[in-house]
Design a protein around this motif. Structure first.
Motif, PDB file in Angstrom:
ATOM      1  N   TYR A 231     -52.771  38.927 -36.974  1.00  0.00           N
ATOM      2  CA  TYR A 231     -52.129  38.072 -37.972  1.00  0.00           C
ATOM      3  C   TYR A 231     -51.374  38.916 -39.001  1.00  0.00           C
ATOM      4  CZ  TYR A 231     -51.347  34.803 -41.735  1.00  0.00           C
ATOM      5  OH  TYR A 231     -50.742  34.053 -42.707  1.00  0.00           O
TER       6      TYR A 231
ATOM      7  N   ARG B  40     -48.502  31.119 -36.364  1.00  0.00           N
ATOM      8  CA  ARG B  40     -49.342  29.927 -36.461  1.00  0.00           C
ATOM      9  C   ARG B  40     -50.529  30.022 -35.507  1.00  0.00           C
ATOM     10  NH1 ARG B  40     -46.684  25.343 -33.891  1.00  0.00           N
ATOM     11  NH2 ARG B  40     -47.808  26.181 -32.141  1.00  0.00           N
ATOM     12  N   ASP B  41     -50.277  30.454 -34.267  1.00  0.00           N
ATOM     13  CA  ASP B  41     -51.360  30.598 -33.288  1.00  0.00           C
ATOM     14  C   ASP B  41     -52.391  31.632 -33.756  1.00  0.00           C
ATOM     15  OD1 ASP B  41     -50.122  28.707 -31.706  1.00  0.00           O
ATOM     16  OD2 ASP B  41     -49.269  30.181 -30.302  1.00  0.00           O
TER      17      ASP B  41
ATOM     18  N   ILE C 198     -42.733  32.501 -35.921  1.00  0.00           N
ATOM     19  CA  ILE C 198     -43.539  31.452 -36.561  1.00  0.00           C
ATOM     20  C   ILE C 198     -44.584  30.874 -35.612  1.00  0.00           C
ATOM     21  CG2 ILE C 198     -43.436  29.201 -37.710  1.00  0.00           C
ATOM     22  CD1 ILE C 198     -42.320  31.547 -39.341  1.00  0.00           C
TER      23      ILE C 198
ATOM     24  N   HIS D  43     -47.455  38.850 -39.702  1.00  0.00           N
ATOM     25  CA  HIS D  43     -47.018  38.446 -41.037  1.00  0.00           C
ATOM     26  C   HIS D  43     -46.118  39.503 -41.683  1.00  0.00           C
ATOM     27  CE1 HIS D  43     -47.357  37.517 -45.351  1.00  0.00           C
ATOM     28  NE2 HIS D  43     -47.349  36.262 -44.922  1.00  0.00           N
TER      29      HIS D  43
ATOM     30  N   ALA E 171     -53.038  32.450 -36.859  1.00  0.00           N
ATOM     31  CA  ALA E 171     -53.774  31.871 -37.988  1.00  0.00           C
ATOM     32  C   ALA E 171     -54.836  30.887 -37.495  1.00  0.00           C
ATOM     33  CB  ALA E 171     -52.812  31.172 -38.937  1.00  0.00           C
ATOM     34  N   GLN E 172     -54.496  30.097 -36.491  1.00  0.00           N
ATOM     35  CA  GLN E 172     -55.475  29.152 -35.933  1.00  0.00           C
ATOM     36  C   GLN E 172     -56.645  29.894 -35.293  1.00  0.00           C
ATOM     37  OE1 GLN E 172     -53.052  26.770 -33.326  1.00  0.00           O
ATOM     38  NE2 GLN E 172     -52.638  25.246 -34.912  1.00  0.00           N
TER      39      GLN E 172
END
Length: 74
Positions: free
Chosen positions: A34, A49-50, A45, A38, A52-53
Motif C-alpha cells: 500500500y 484501492r485493492d 487507483i 501510495h 487498502a481493502q
C-alpha cells in the motif's frame, strides 16, 4: 458447557499465536504494498484501492485473533 483441558487450551493458544504471526507477516507485506502504491508518482487507483481493502481485511483478522488470544489467557 464443558471445560477444556489445560493441554487443549495450550494447544489452542499455540495455534492462534501461529495464525496471528502469519497474519501479521501478511499485514506487513500488504502495508508495504500500500505504501509503495501510495508513494508512486503515478497512482494506480484500482491497485491502491485493492491494497487498502486487503490491509483492512488483514487488520480486522489480526484484531480478532488478538481478542481470541486474550480470551484464552484469562
Amino acid at each position: 458447557m464443558m471445560h477444556a483441558s489445560p493441554l487443549a487450551i495450550i494447544t489452542m493458544r499455540r495455534e492462534l499465536a501461529a495464525r496471528y504471526q502469519t497474519t501479521t507477516r501478511q499485514w506487513l507485506a500488504a502495508r508495504n504494498t500500500y505504501r509503495r502504491l501510495h508513494e508512486a508518482p503515478v497512482k494506480n487507483i484500482i491497485a491502491l484501492r485493492d491494497a487498502a481493502q486487503r490491509l483492512d481485511q488483514l487488520d480486522r483478522g489480526r484484531a480478532s485473533l488478538m481478542r481470541d488470544l486474550k480470551a484464552l489467557s484469562d
